[in-house]
Design an enzyme around this catalytic site. Structure first.
Site, PDB file in Angstrom:
ATOM      1  N   ARG A  95      49.985 -10.460 -48.409  1.00  0.00           N
ATOM      2  CA  ARG A  95      49.234 -11.038 -48.992  1.00  0.00           C
ATOM      3  C   ARG A  95      48.970 -12.557 -48.801  1.00  0.00           C
ATOM      4  O   ARG A  95      50.043 -13.267 -48.298  1.00  0.00           O
ATOM      5  CB  ARG A  95      50.002 -11.042 -50.563  1.00  0.00           C
ATOM      6  CG  ARG A  95      49.820  -9.465 -51.023  1.00  0.00           C
ATOM      7  CD  ARG A  95      50.329  -9.396 -52.440  1.00  0.00           C
ATOM      8  NE  ARG A  95      51.672  -9.732 -52.541  1.00  0.00           N
ATOM      9  CZ  ARG A  95      52.273 -10.852 -52.819  1.00  0.00           C
ATOM     10  NH1 ARG A  95      51.646 -11.898 -53.278  1.00  0.00           N
ATOM     11  NH2 ARG A  95      53.628 -11.110 -53.008  1.00  0.00           N
ATOM     12  N   TYR A 233      45.017  -5.627 -45.127  1.00  0.00           N
ATOM     13  CA  TYR A 233      46.423  -5.571 -45.489  1.00  0.00           C
ATOM     14  C   TYR A 233      46.954  -5.263 -46.900  1.00  0.00           C
ATOM     15  O   TYR A 233      46.615  -6.123 -47.900  1.00  0.00           O
ATOM     16  CB  TYR A 233      47.221  -6.574 -44.999  1.00  0.00           C
ATOM     17  CG  TYR A 233      48.674  -6.110 -44.349  1.00  0.00           C
ATOM     18  CD1 TYR A 233      49.043  -5.455 -43.373  1.00  0.00           C
ATOM     19  CD2 TYR A 233      49.793  -6.140 -45.240  1.00  0.00           C
ATOM     20  CE1 TYR A 233      50.316  -5.049 -42.964  1.00  0.00           C
ATOM     21  CE2 TYR A 233      51.165  -6.007 -45.012  1.00  0.00           C
ATOM     22  CZ  TYR A 233      51.127  -5.107 -43.791  1.00  0.00           C
ATOM     23  OH  TYR A 233      52.618  -4.665 -43.742  1.00  0.00           O
ATOM     24  N   LYS A 242      48.142  -4.500 -56.601  1.00  0.00           N
ATOM     25  CA  LYS A 242      48.384  -5.893 -57.500  1.00  0.00           C
ATOM     26  C   LYS A 242      46.873  -6.408 -58.124  1.00  0.00           C
ATOM     27  O   LYS A 242      47.372  -7.002 -59.399  1.00  0.00           O
ATOM     28  CB  LYS A 242      48.717  -6.790 -56.352  1.00  0.00           C
ATOM     29  CG  LYS A 242      50.064  -6.127 -55.568  1.00  0.00           C
ATOM     30  CD  LYS A 242      51.382  -6.201 -56.722  1.00  0.00           C
ATOM     31  CE  LYS A 242      52.742  -5.975 -56.266  1.00  0.00           C
ATOM     32  NZ  LYS A 242      53.348  -5.795 -54.984  1.00  0.00           N
ATOM     33  N   HIS A 262      55.460  -6.304 -62.954  1.00  0.00           N
ATOM     34  CA  HIS A 262      55.924  -6.346 -61.642  1.00  0.00           C
ATOM     35  C   HIS A 262      57.201  -5.646 -61.364  1.00  0.00           C
ATOM     36  O   HIS A 262      58.207  -6.439 -61.258  1.00  0.00           O
ATOM     37  CB  HIS A 262      55.693  -7.531 -60.821  1.00  0.00           C
ATOM     38  CG  HIS A 262      55.840  -7.328 -59.300  1.00  0.00           C
ATOM     39  ND1 HIS A 262      56.385  -8.323 -58.563  1.00  0.00           N
ATOM     40  CD2 HIS A 262      55.705  -6.546 -58.289  1.00  0.00           C
ATOM     41  CE1 HIS A 262      56.293  -8.072 -57.440  1.00  0.00           C
ATOM     42  NE2 HIS A 262      55.895  -6.920 -57.321  1.00  0.00           N
ATOM     43  N   SER A 284      58.618  -9.874 -54.703  1.00  0.00           N
ATOM     44  CA  SER A 284      58.307  -9.439 -53.779  1.00  0.00           C
ATOM     45  C   SER A 284      59.153  -9.435 -52.567  1.00  0.00           C
ATOM     46  O   SER A 284      59.944 -10.356 -52.510  1.00  0.00           O
ATOM     47  CB  SER A 284      56.997  -9.985 -53.070  1.00  0.00           C
ATOM     48  OG  SER A 284      55.941  -9.644 -53.975  1.00  0.00           O
ATOM     49  N   CYS A 286      62.551  -8.503 -53.206  1.00  0.00           N
ATOM     50  CA  CYS A 286      63.704  -8.737 -53.560  1.00  0.00           C
ATOM     51  C   CYS A 286      64.502  -7.425 -54.045  1.00  0.00           C
ATOM     52  O   CYS A 286      65.374  -7.617 -54.744  1.00  0.00           O
ATOM     53  CB  CYS A 286      63.626  -9.547 -54.753  1.00  0.00           C
ATOM     54  SG  CYS A 286      63.128 -11.364 -54.065  1.00  0.00           S
ATOM     55  N   ASP A 309      57.305  -0.457 -58.228  1.00  0.00           N
ATOM     56  CA  ASP A 309      56.617  -1.656 -58.206  1.00  0.00           C
ATOM     57  C   ASP A 309      55.949  -2.138 -59.282  1.00  0.00           C
ATOM     58  O   ASP A 309      55.884  -3.399 -59.723  1.00  0.00           O
ATOM     59  CB  ASP A 309      55.758  -1.700 -56.779  1.00  0.00           C
ATOM     60  CG  ASP A 309      55.353  -3.052 -56.397  1.00  0.00           C
ATOM     61  OD1 ASP A 309      56.160  -3.843 -56.228  1.00  0.00           O
ATOM     62  OD2 ASP A 309      53.975  -3.090 -56.247  1.00  0.00           O
ATOM     63  N   ARG A 399      55.589  -2.139 -43.423  1.00  0.00           N
ATOM     64  CA  ARG A 399      55.471  -1.242 -44.655  1.00  0.00           C
ATOM     65  C   ARG A 399      55.224   0.134 -44.386  1.00  0.00           C
ATOM     66  O   ARG A 399      54.866   0.648 -43.298  1.00  0.00           O
ATOM     67  CB  ARG A 399      54.476  -1.572 -45.558  1.00  0.00           C
ATOM     68  CG  ARG A 399      54.659  -3.046 -45.965  1.00  0.00           C
ATOM     69  CD  ARG A 399      54.916  -3.141 -47.561  1.00  0.00           C
ATOM     70  NE  ARG A 399      55.504  -4.498 -47.961  1.00  0.00           N
ATOM     71  CZ  ARG A 399      55.939  -4.943 -48.671  1.00  0.00           C
ATOM     72  NH1 ARG A 399      56.024  -4.077 -49.858  1.00  0.00           N
ATOM     73  NH2 ARG A 399      56.198  -6.252 -49.337  1.00  0.00           N
TER      74      ARG A 399
END
Ligand code: GTP
Ligand code: SPV
Ligand code: MN
Length: 619
Positions: A95, A233, A242, A262, A284, A286, A309, A399
């Site tokens: 991001r 991406y 998001k 989130h 993110s 974590c 998420d 990912r």
């Protein structure tokens, strides 16, 4: 009457499995949708248009097209059936927060934590960039639904994109195609996306087109639209995630009295068979996906996954909080995932998975740091070259993209439109020191303070410096679509009128010893912390009061079989906390008049408790 160009695109599209003829009524009956498509075609001037129906055939066809082009590398059909490796451009791997904008009419409404530009000026800029940007490419129209199909709590969007990789990903991550189209009526969120790389006549395309020079991820919260340019991406390009389900949804949530967060969602069943649901906000990279797919190290405990998420949370008639996961797939971090750390994640991605930016083995399977102790011989790194020791094999933000249905511990209620009732909320970040393994807030407003004060080391999920502690309130810093001060006030409001709010906990899996090693084993052993939390919500877990909140009473955290420096995990250095409070106060000053007084008072109370306990300790 539609523009002749659109008519020709609709009725002469060369794509052979195109279903628009049978379904044309569905597409054309929504005039605002036709207008959006028409305008996009006129602006972006694609060579072809494809209306996506969301079928399995269509997905397979797109994958084949990407394989033919060389963008997708099919993986071994026995070791990893139905799966592909995709390598992005090395400049397009995460991001891009500095290119992400909230263009509300007033800058005040975006607040100090978001990039802002006047919406009209931004439109002028975007219109220039998008003009002709799909030349030589196919424009895909992707209707999608975030949330269960047909639920009044769901949101429908239509993403127009020139990236077939994005279309394949949307197939996995959302309910997309005809089924979503059927629920559009006239209300949908238009999302326009381009990789920003028009092709000149005869120009050969690159494997991962993008635009390094001009990148914009732009949200217009009043108009409820999203424009994204230059990146293909993840969250930059899969606009249901998001951009829509957090940034735009958070604005709707504030207006309508709910929360777009989130957060992961899990069900936990204790050995007596009692089940409770929890939500957890972590920035993110974590640990959300890993906690959502946790394989417990304690016998008799079971974790089931609702989401990894994003959570949309509403108050039920009983005043309790109910949550849904609006996504239908996982876009999870590959590095660090292994049979040792997360068996269920490994099973989930054993087939029908798109891997992006991982390494390729000689036998056409995938590899990344942490999968096995040592890299296999003959490895090809994420950039497509021979792997050299010391260089990353997989990109740290590599990912996997996979349907939730492949998860062996998917919760039976994951599609339930009413949502699952929350018994507790967790906040956690990556903190090498100071923050103990777990503690519990004294009250809702104290819990909201914990969320507001959340700080975490930056990770490779966003472009930029890694490992720098920054404020990331509620793990929403990059995802809140409005003023953060108003967001804090909204959270406080949610808890005001009732005693039915779940308790709030703070966890930290990432505390380190003097040598830089993690003090806590994490992953499956996190169930030990969840067990204490579960028992606290039963009012039978023993706790002791501390200046920062309730801590596990000595012996109440189940550490059976572990040899662990418990003292270090819970050590409170009051001077560090005093420093942290000063820091938070400075941060909160950013929000000016919008900073809720109640939270400042909570911060004063925390400071006072710490001051008093440090003066008692020094007596
Ligand atoms: P996003 O998808 O970016 O939002 O990330 P996430 O919050 O889902 O994080 P994820 O579970 O993918 O974990 C990110 C990284 O942290 C991975 O490399 C994991 O291996 C690592 N990680 C996750 N849980 C733990 C844990 O309990 N302890 C330790 N030490 N590392 C963990
Ligand atoms: C995150 O950064 O929090 C992610 C990856 O989950 S992305 O979808 O790219 O935002
Ligand atoms: Mn994740």
């Amino acid at each position: 009457m539609h523009d002749p160009l659109v008519r020709s695109a609709i009725f002469t599209c060369s794509f052979s499995t195109w279903k628009v003829r049978e379904d044309s009524k569905l597409w054309t009956s929504c005039s605002s949708l036709m207008q959006f498509i028409e305008e996009a075609i006129n602006l972006c001037t694609p060579e072809e248009v494809q209306f996506c129906d969301g079928s399995e055939e269509e997905y397979q066809h797109l994958c084949e097209r990407l394989v033919k082009k060389g963008t997708f590398i099919p993986l071994d059909s026995v070791k990893r059936p139905g799966s592909y490796l995709c390598r992005s451009d090395p400049s397009d791997v995460a991001r891009v927060e500095e290119c992400t904008f909230i263009c509300s009419r007033l800058q005040e409404d975006a607040g100090p934590t978001n990039n802002w530009k006047d919406p009209e000026e931004m439109k002028v800029l975007l219109l220039k960039l998008f003009a002709g940007c799909m030349q030589g490419r196919t424009l895909y129209v992707v209707p999608f639904c975030m949330g269960s199909l047909g639920s009044s709590f769901s949101l429908v969007g239509v993403e127009i994109t020139d990236s077939p990789y994005v279309v394949c990903s949307m197939h996995i991550m959302t309910r997309m195609g005809i089924s979503a189209l059927q629920h559009i009526q006239s209300n949908f969120i238009p999302c326009l996306h381009s990789v920003g790389k028009p092709l000149q006549p005869g120009e050969k395309d690159v494997l991962w087109p993008c635009n390094q020079e001009h990148r914009y991820i732009v949200h217009f919260p009043e108009e409820r639209s999203i424009w994204s340019f230059g990146s293909g991406y993840g969250g930059n390009a899969l606009l249901g995630k998001k951009s829509m389900a957090l940034r735009i949804a958070s604005v709707l949530a504030k207006e309508q009295g709910w929360l777009a967060e989130h957060m992961l969602l899990i069900g936990i069943t204790n050995p007596e068979g009692k089940k409770k649901y929890f939500a957890g906000a972590f920035p993110s990279q974590c640990g959300k996906t890993n906690l959502a797919l946790l394989c417990p190290s304690l016998p008799g405990w079971k974790v089931e996954c609702v989401g990894d998420d994003i959570a949309w949370i509403r108050k039920g008639k009983d005043g309790c909080l109910y949550a849904v996961n609006p996504e239908s797939g996982f876009f999870g971090v590959a590095p660090g995932t292994s049979y040792a750390s997360n068996k269920y994640a490994m099973q989930t991605i054993s087939h029908d998975t798109i891997f992006t930016n991982v390494a390729l083995t000689q036998d056409h399977d995938v590899w990344w740091e942490g999968l096995t102790k040592t890299p296999p011989i003959g490895l090809i790194d994420w950039k497509g070259g021979a792997y050299h020791t010391g260089q990353p094999a997989a990109h740290p933000n590599a990912r996997f993209t996979v349907k939730v249905e492949q998860c062996p511990i998917l919760d039976t209620h994951f599609k339930d439109p009413e949502g699952i009732p929350l018994s507790g909320i967790l906040f956690g970040g990556r903190r090498a020191s100071m923050v103990p393994l777990v503690y519990e807030a004294f009250s809702w407003s104290h819990g909201v303070l914990i969320g507001a004060c959340l700080s975490s080391e930056t990770t490779s999920a966003a472009a930029g410096h890694v490992g720098k502690v920054r404020h990331d309130p509620f793990a929403m810093l990059p995802f809140c679509g409005y003023h953060m001060g108003d967001y804090f006030a909204h959270w406080l409001r949610m808890g005001h009128d009732s005693q039915t709010m779940p308790p709030i906990f703070c966890v930290n899996w990432f505390r380190k010893d003097g040598e830089g090693n993690f003090l806590w084993p994490g992953f499956g052993d996190n169930i030990r912390v969840l067990k204490w939390i579960f028992e606290r919500t039963e009012e039978r877990g023993p706790a002791v009061s501390s200046p920062i909140g309730y801590l596990p009473a000595p012996g109440s955290l189940d550490l059976t079989g572990l040899s662990i420096a418990e003292d270090e995990l819970f050590a409170l250095t009051l001077s560090e906390w005093q420093q942290e409070i000063r820091e938070c106060r400075e941060y909160f000053a950013l929000f000016g008049e919008k900073m809720p007084k109640e939270l400042l008072q909570e911060l004063d109370h925390l400071e006072k408790r710490i001051y008093e306990s440090s003066s008692t300790a020094s007596k």
